[in-house]
Scaffold this motif. Structure first.
Motif, PDB file in Angstrom:
ATOM      1  N   ALA A 224      32.372  33.929  32.798  1.00 27.59           N
ATOM      2  CA  ALA A 224      33.080  34.524  33.937  1.00 27.59           C
ATOM      3  C   ALA A 224      34.155  33.564  34.424  1.00 27.59           C
ATOM      4  CB  ALA A 224      32.105  34.861  35.057  1.00 27.59           C
ATOM      5  N   TRP A 225      35.304  34.128  34.786  1.00 25.57           N
ATOM      6  CA  TRP A 225      36.433  33.278  35.206  1.00 25.57           C
ATOM      7  C   TRP A 225      37.096  33.848  36.449  1.00 25.57           C
ATOM      8  CZ3 TRP A 225      36.391  30.171  30.710  1.00 25.57           C
ATOM      9  CH2 TRP A 225      37.017  28.934  30.872  1.00 25.57           C
ATOM     10  N   GLY A 226      37.324  32.992  37.435  1.00 23.93           N
ATOM     11  CA  GLY A 226      38.047  33.397  38.632  1.00 23.93           C
ATOM     12  C   GLY A 226      39.515  33.643  38.349  1.00 23.93           C
ATOM     13  N   THR A 227      40.054  34.701  38.917  1.00 19.61           N
ATOM     14  CA  THR A 227      41.467  35.008  38.690  1.00 19.61           C
ATOM     15  C   THR A 227      42.390  34.011  39.385  1.00 19.61           C
ATOM     16  OG1 THR A 227      41.550  36.499  40.604  1.00 19.61           O
ATOM     17  CG2 THR A 227      40.977  37.478  38.466  1.00 19.61           C
ATOM     18  N   LYS A 228      41.849  33.223  40.325  1.00 22.03           N
ATOM     19  CA  LYS A 228      42.657  32.224  41.030  1.00 22.03           C
ATOM     20  C   LYS A 228      42.175  30.805  40.749  1.00 22.03           C
ATOM     21  CE  LYS A 228      44.278  35.279  44.704  1.00 22.03           C
ATOM     22  NZ  LYS A 228      44.455  35.464  46.167  1.00 22.03           N
ATOM     23  N   ASP A 229      41.607  30.620  39.561  1.00 16.00           N
ATOM     24  CA  ASP A 229      41.180  29.279  39.152  1.00 16.00           C
ATOM     25  C   ASP A 229      42.413  28.418  38.932  1.00 16.00           C
ATOM     26  OD1 ASP A 229      40.124  27.003  37.909  1.00 16.00           O
ATOM     27  OD2 ASP A 229      38.514  28.143  36.960  1.00 16.00           O
TER      28      ASP A 229
END
Length: 276
Positions: A224-229
């Motif tokens: 899972a990856w944050g769109t604002k990483d």
């Protein structure tokens, strides 16, 4: 204070004893939680109660971070050693093949545990190891700057900054998309944890040549990856999916590098879905 457990790890000079701090809550199938570099188990505080409703949750301070002691002299901070230490930790706690969720460095370690068949499922949140060399240099440079900032700021200044949303943003916006949601007390403690982390430099040095290039078959895996990483850019999630074709790739809208604080309900649901 977190609980502590001691156990032996292998080293070039023979078995050495190490001590790890952890927080434990809930009941059910075991779920191991692993934080990122410079952080501590409290990174998981926003989701622990939700997860503990279904699982025996064990949130760990990795060696050399939080309240866990540094690795013994002569024991390297490489992936193989730390993964083996986490396996020994589970044995010491009488936990057999837990589910595991990890963030950043913890996500990379979670995937290593999955590859070694030491866990029954893996949830990796913005895991390390899927970077290009340029992306790695950017991330490591950012982490070093954060560490230096934490070392230079006196505690009274950190405490004063943490009392306002603007101050919390200044201190933690690199890892959170919504830093104002973090409590002032949590911001102070995690900034001090970053400053005091005895394993930081050696862990970072050990990561310079790390690339995760193996599949993790036969167990459920979610990446899972944050769109604002802002630390590990989300395109690295695509590389993770190519490396682990059977993994579920999940987008975390509006979340930063440490998404547990930005959207606790969403992150908890992603972890629980993987465990199920």
């Amino acid at each position: 204070m977190a609980a502590q457990v001691s156990f032996s790890v292998a080293s070039p000079g023979g078995p050495r004893e190490m001590t790890v701090a952890y927080e434990r809550a809930g009941a059910g199938e075991p779920l191991l939680l692993l934080h990122g570099i410079g952080h501590h188990w409290q990174a998981w505080s926003p989701v622990i109660d939700i997860l503990a409703a279904e699982h025996d949750v064990i949130a760990v301070d990795l060696p050399g971070f939080g309240e866990s002691a540094a690795l013994p002299d002569g024991v390297p901070y490489d992936l193989a050693t730390v993964t083996a230490a986490l396996g020994a930790l589970c044995e010491a706690l009488e936990v057999e093949r837990p589910h595991v969720a990890g963030n950043s460095l913890g996500g990379l370690l979670a995937l290593e545990l999955g590859r070694d068949k030491l866990v029954r499922s893996v949830t990796a949140l913005s895991p390390g190891g899927f970077w290009t060399q340029a992306e790695r240099r950017y991330a490591f440079g950012t982490l070093l700057a954060m560490r230096q900032g934490a070392r230079l700021l006196p505690r009274p200044t950190i405490e004063r900054l943490s009392r306002s949303a603007a101050g919390r943003t200044a201190l933690t916006s690199t890892i959170y998309a919504r830093p104002w949601r973090r409590s002032p007390e949590a911001v102070v403690e995690e900034t001090l944890a970053l400053r005091a982390a005895t394993g930081f430099d050696e862990t970072l040095a050990a990561g310079r040549d790390v690339l995760f290039q193996d599949d993790v078959p036969d167990i459920p895996v979610t990446v899972a990856w944050g769109t604002k990483d802002r630390l590990l850019l989300r395109r690295q999630g695509i590389r993770a999916k190519h490396t682990i074709p059977g993994a579920r790739l999940v987008r975390l809208p509006g979340c930063g590098h440490v998404p547990m604080n930005d959207d606790p309900a969403l992150v908890a649901r992603v972890i629980l879905d993987t465990c199920r």
